[in-house]
Design a protein around this motif. Structure first.
Motif, short mmCIF file in Angstrom:
data_model
loop_
_atom_site.label_atom_id
_atom_site.label_comp_id
_atom_site.label_asym_id
_atom_site.label_seq_id
_atom_site.Cartn_x
_atom_site.Cartn_y
_atom_site.Cartn_z
N LEU A 24 -41.92 3.11 6.40
CA LEU A 24 -42.01 1.80 5.79
C LEU A 24 -43.40 1.53 5.21
O LEU A 24 -43.55 0.69 4.35
CB LEU A 24 -41.65 0.71 6.80
CG LEU A 24 -40.20 0.75 7.27
CD1 LEU A 24 -39.96 -0.32 8.34
CD2 LEU A 24 -39.24 0.54 6.12
N THR A 25 -44.40 2.24 5.66
CA THR A 25 -45.75 2.06 5.13
C THR A 25 -45.99 2.93 3.91
O THR A 25 -47.04 2.89 3.31
CB THR A 25 -46.82 2.39 6.19
OG1 THR A 25 -46.65 3.74 6.57
CG2 THR A 25 -46.71 1.49 7.37
N GLY A 26 -44.99 3.74 3.55
CA GLY A 26 -45.10 4.55 2.36
C GLY A 26 -45.72 5.92 2.59
O GLY A 26 -45.88 6.68 1.67
N VAL A 27 -46.05 6.22 3.81
CA VAL A 27 -46.63 7.53 4.11
C VAL A 27 -45.48 8.50 4.37
O VAL A 27 -44.71 8.29 5.30
CB VAL A 27 -47.57 7.46 5.33
CG1 VAL A 27 -48.13 8.83 5.64
CG2 VAL A 27 -48.69 6.46 5.08
N PRO A 28 -45.35 9.53 3.55
CA PRO A 28 -44.26 10.49 3.79
C PRO A 28 -44.38 11.12 5.17
O PRO A 28 -45.47 11.46 5.62
CB PRO A 28 -44.47 11.54 2.70
CG PRO A 28 -45.26 10.85 1.65
CD PRO A 28 -46.13 9.87 2.39
N ILE A 56 -46.50 12.14 -5.18
CA ILE A 56 -46.33 11.60 -3.83
C ILE A 56 -47.57 10.84 -3.39
O ILE A 56 -47.48 9.76 -2.81
CB ILE A 56 -45.98 12.72 -2.83
CG1 ILE A 56 -44.57 13.24 -3.12
CG2 ILE A 56 -46.11 12.25 -1.38
CD1 ILE A 56 -44.20 14.49 -2.35
N GLN A 57 -48.75 11.38 -3.69
CA GLN A 57 -49.99 10.68 -3.33
C GLN A 57 -50.07 9.32 -4.00
O GLN A 57 -50.48 8.34 -3.38
CB GLN A 57 -51.21 11.52 -3.73
CG GLN A 57 -51.44 12.70 -2.84
CD GLN A 57 -52.60 13.55 -3.32
OE1 GLN A 57 -53.01 13.49 -4.47
NE2 GLN A 57 -53.14 14.36 -2.42
N ARG A 58 -49.68 9.26 -5.28
CA ARG A 58 -49.71 7.96 -5.99
C ARG A 58 -48.74 6.97 -5.37
O ARG A 58 -49.06 5.79 -5.21
CB ARG A 58 -49.39 8.16 -7.47
CG ARG A 58 -50.53 8.66 -8.30
CD ARG A 58 -50.27 8.52 -9.80
NE ARG A 58 -48.96 8.99 -10.23
CZ ARG A 58 -48.68 10.24 -10.57
NH1 ARG A 58 -49.62 11.17 -10.53
NH2 ARG A 58 -47.47 10.58 -10.96
N GLN A 59 -47.52 7.43 -5.05
CA GLN A 59 -46.54 6.53 -4.46
C GLN A 59 -47.03 6.01 -3.11
O GLN A 59 -46.86 4.84 -2.79
CB GLN A 59 -45.18 7.23 -4.29
CG GLN A 59 -44.60 7.82 -5.55
CD GLN A 59 -44.71 6.94 -6.77
OE1 GLN A 59 -44.25 5.82 -6.79
NE2 GLN A 59 -45.34 7.46 -7.81
N THR A 60 -47.64 6.90 -2.34
CA THR A 60 -48.15 6.52 -1.03
C THR A 60 -49.31 5.54 -1.16
O THR A 60 -49.35 4.51 -0.51
CB THR A 60 -48.62 7.78 -0.26
OG1 THR A 60 -47.51 8.67 -0.15
CG2 THR A 60 -49.11 7.44 1.12
N ARG A 61 -50.25 5.87 -2.03
CA ARG A 61 -51.44 5.03 -2.22
C ARG A 61 -51.06 3.64 -2.75
O ARG A 61 -51.61 2.63 -2.33
CB ARG A 61 -52.39 5.73 -3.20
CG ARG A 61 -53.68 4.97 -3.45
CD ARG A 61 -54.48 5.57 -4.59
NE ARG A 61 -53.74 5.42 -5.84
CZ ARG A 61 -53.65 6.34 -6.80
NH1 ARG A 61 -54.25 7.50 -6.65
NH2 ARG A 61 -52.96 6.13 -7.88
N ASP A 62 -50.10 3.61 -3.67
CA ASP A 62 -49.75 2.35 -4.34
C ASP A 62 -48.46 1.73 -3.81
O ASP A 62 -47.82 0.93 -4.48
CB ASP A 62 -49.60 2.61 -5.85
CG ASP A 62 -50.86 3.15 -6.48
OD1 ASP A 62 -51.96 2.87 -5.96
OD2 ASP A 62 -50.76 3.85 -7.51
N TRP A 63 -48.08 2.10 -2.58
CA TRP A 63 -46.81 1.66 -2.00
C TRP A 63 -46.58 0.17 -2.15
O TRP A 63 -45.51 -0.27 -2.57
CB TRP A 63 -46.76 2.06 -0.53
CG TRP A 63 -45.48 1.69 0.17
CD1 TRP A 63 -45.29 0.64 1.01
CD2 TRP A 63 -44.23 2.37 0.08
NE1 TRP A 63 -43.99 0.64 1.46
CE2 TRP A 63 -43.33 1.68 0.90
CE3 TRP A 63 -43.79 3.49 -0.62
CZ2 TRP A 63 -42.00 2.09 1.05
CZ3 TRP A 63 -42.47 3.89 -0.46
CH2 TRP A 63 -41.60 3.19 0.35
N PHE A 64 -47.57 -0.64 -1.84
CA PHE A 64 -47.37 -2.09 -1.85
C PHE A 64 -47.42 -2.67 -3.26
O PHE A 64 -47.13 -3.85 -3.45
CB PHE A 64 -48.36 -2.78 -0.92
CG PHE A 64 -48.12 -2.40 0.52
CD1 PHE A 64 -47.02 -2.88 1.20
CD2 PHE A 64 -48.96 -1.53 1.18
CE1 PHE A 64 -46.76 -2.51 2.51
CE2 PHE A 64 -48.71 -1.16 2.50
CZ PHE A 64 -47.61 -1.65 3.16
N GLN A 65 -47.75 -1.86 -4.23
CA GLN A 65 -47.69 -2.29 -5.63
C GLN A 65 -46.33 -1.96 -6.25
O GLN A 65 -46.01 -2.44 -7.34
CB GLN A 65 -48.81 -1.64 -6.43
CG GLN A 65 -50.18 -2.08 -6.00
CD GLN A 65 -51.29 -1.36 -6.73
OE1 GLN A 65 -51.04 -0.65 -7.69
NE2 GLN A 65 -52.51 -1.54 -6.28
#
Length: 57
Positions: A48-52, A22-31
């Motif tokens: 929408l910003t990827g933060v759960p 989850i941390q990786r998805q959040t950190r790299d959301w725009f990638q």
């Protein structure tokens, strides 16, 4: 069947640490591709910003 293993504050699914995932998805959301972002958003609990976000029920 979905099997989760809890081990000393670590939630594992098929050997993967879900907290780190989850941390990786959040950190790299725009990638992530647009399709990947849409799939995560469809799970619920993702902004929408990827933060759960915590579900409010």
């Amino acid at each position: 069947m979905l099997l989760l293993k809890v081990n000393e504050a670590t939630l594992l699914f098929e050997g993967d640490d879900l907290g780190r995932w989850i941390q990786r998805q959040t950190r790299d959301w725009f990638q992530l591709s647009e399709e990947q972002q849409q799939r995560l958003s469809a799970l619920g609990g993702w902004s929408l910003t990827g933060v759960p976000q915590l579900a409010t029920a």
